[in-house]
Design a protein around this motif. Structure first.
Motif: not given
Ligand code: CTP
Ligand code: CA
Length: 225
Positions: A205-225
Motif C-alpha cells: 500500500k501507499s505509506k499513507q494507507e500503511v499509516a492508517k493501518d498502524i493508526g487503527q492498530i494503535i486505536v484498538e490497543h488504546q481502547q483495550q487498556l
C-alpha cells in the motif's frame, strides 16, 4: 461526545513519533547517515494527529515538513534523538519509533576537517544507545509502544526477537520481498507482530494507507487498556 470520539478516537492522548535518519558527525563537514526519507514516520505522525492525538515528531534530517498542528523537534544524531525522546517518553501515551537510527557513531568527532593523507583510513565507531530498547524497558501498561524492523533474512524470527528485546507492543516489519517496499519508495508492505494479537500480514500500500493501518492498530490497543 459519542460522535466526537468516533471521529477522534485518540483525543486527549499524547503521541511521540521518531522519523528519518540520523547523521553521525565524523568532522565538521562529514557524517555517517542512511537513505531513510522519513516518509513513513511523517505519515504516521499526520495520521495520529488526524485521529485526535497531540503529536510530537522527533525528526532526523529530512526534506519533509509536518503540518502546523504537529510539534516537530529537529535532531541530527542518535544521541540528540535519544535525549529528545527520553524527556518525553513518560508523558506519552503512544510512542512510534520509525526512525532509522544509526547503530554506530564515530568514537571521536574531529574538530577540524580531516585532511587526506595515507591510502587507508579507518574511523573507529562505538554503539549508539538503542532508543526503543532503552525506553521500552520503562514502558507502563497505559502506553502503546510501536517499533519498526527491516530485515533481509529470517525476517519473522528477527522481528520476533526485536519485539521481545525492546518490550514493544507491536513491531512493524517492512518486507524486503516486494520491490515497491521500503526505503525511498512511496509504498510499503508490512507484517505486524504483537505479543497480544500474533502476526498479521498486510497488502502492498501507499505509506499513507500503511499509516492508517498502524493508526487503527494503535486505536484498538488504546481502547483495550
Ligand atoms: N532503534 C532505536 N535506536 C537505535 C536503533 C534502532 O530506537 N539505536 C529502533 C528503530 O527506530 C526501530 C527498531 O529500533 O523502531 C528496530 O531497528 P533496527 O535497526 O531494525 O534494529 P536494531 O536493534 O538496531 O538491530 P539490527 O540493526 O542489528 O537489526
Ligand atoms: Ca539498526
Amino acid at each position: 461526545q459519542n460522535h466526537l470520539n468516533t471521529a477522534k478516537p485518540l483525543a486527549g492522548k499524547m503521541a511521540l513519533v521518531t522519523a528519518g535518519p540520523t547523521y553521525e558527525a565524523i568532522d565538521p563537514v562529514r557524517f555517517i547517515g542512511n537513505h531513510s526519507s522519513g516518509k513513513m514516520g511523517y505519515a504516521i505522525a499526520e495520521e495520529l494527529q488526524r485521529l485526535g492525538a497531540q503529536v510530537t515528531l522527533v525528526s532526523g534530517p529530512t526534506h519533509l515538513k509536518a503540518s502546523e498542528a504537529i510539534t516537530t523537534i529537529a535532531v541530527r544524531s542518535a544521541q540528540e534523538m535519544f535525549d529528545a525522546c527520553d524527556t518525553r517518553f513518560d508523558s506519552s501515551d503512544i510512542i512510534v519509533m520509525s526512525a532509522a537510527v544509526a547503530d554506530y557513531t564515530p568514537k571521536e568527532t574531529a574538530v577540524e576537517k580531516i585532511k587526506k593523507k595515507a591510502e587507508d583510513f579507518t574511523i573507529e565507531l562505538k554503539k549508539t544507545t538503542d532508543i526503543l530498547g532503552t525506553l521500552g524497558q520503562r514502558k507502563s501498561i497505559q502506553q502503546t509502544l510501536v517499533g519498526f524492523a527491516l530485515e533481509t533474512n529470517n525476517e519473522l524470527a528477527h522481528a520476533q526477537d526485536k519485539l521481545r528485546r525492546k518490550n514493544a507492543d507491536f513491531i512493524v516489519l517492512n518486507s524486503m520481498q516486494d520491490k515497491g517496499a521500503g526505503f525511498g519508495t512511496d509504498t510499503n508492505k508490512i507484517t505486524v507482530l504483537s505479543p497480544h494479537s500474533g502476526i498479521k500480514n498486510y497488502d502492498l500500500k501507499s505509506k499513507q494507507e500503511v499509516a492508517k493501518d498502524i493508526g487503527q492498530i494503535i486505536v484498538e490497543h488504546q481502547q483495550q487498556l
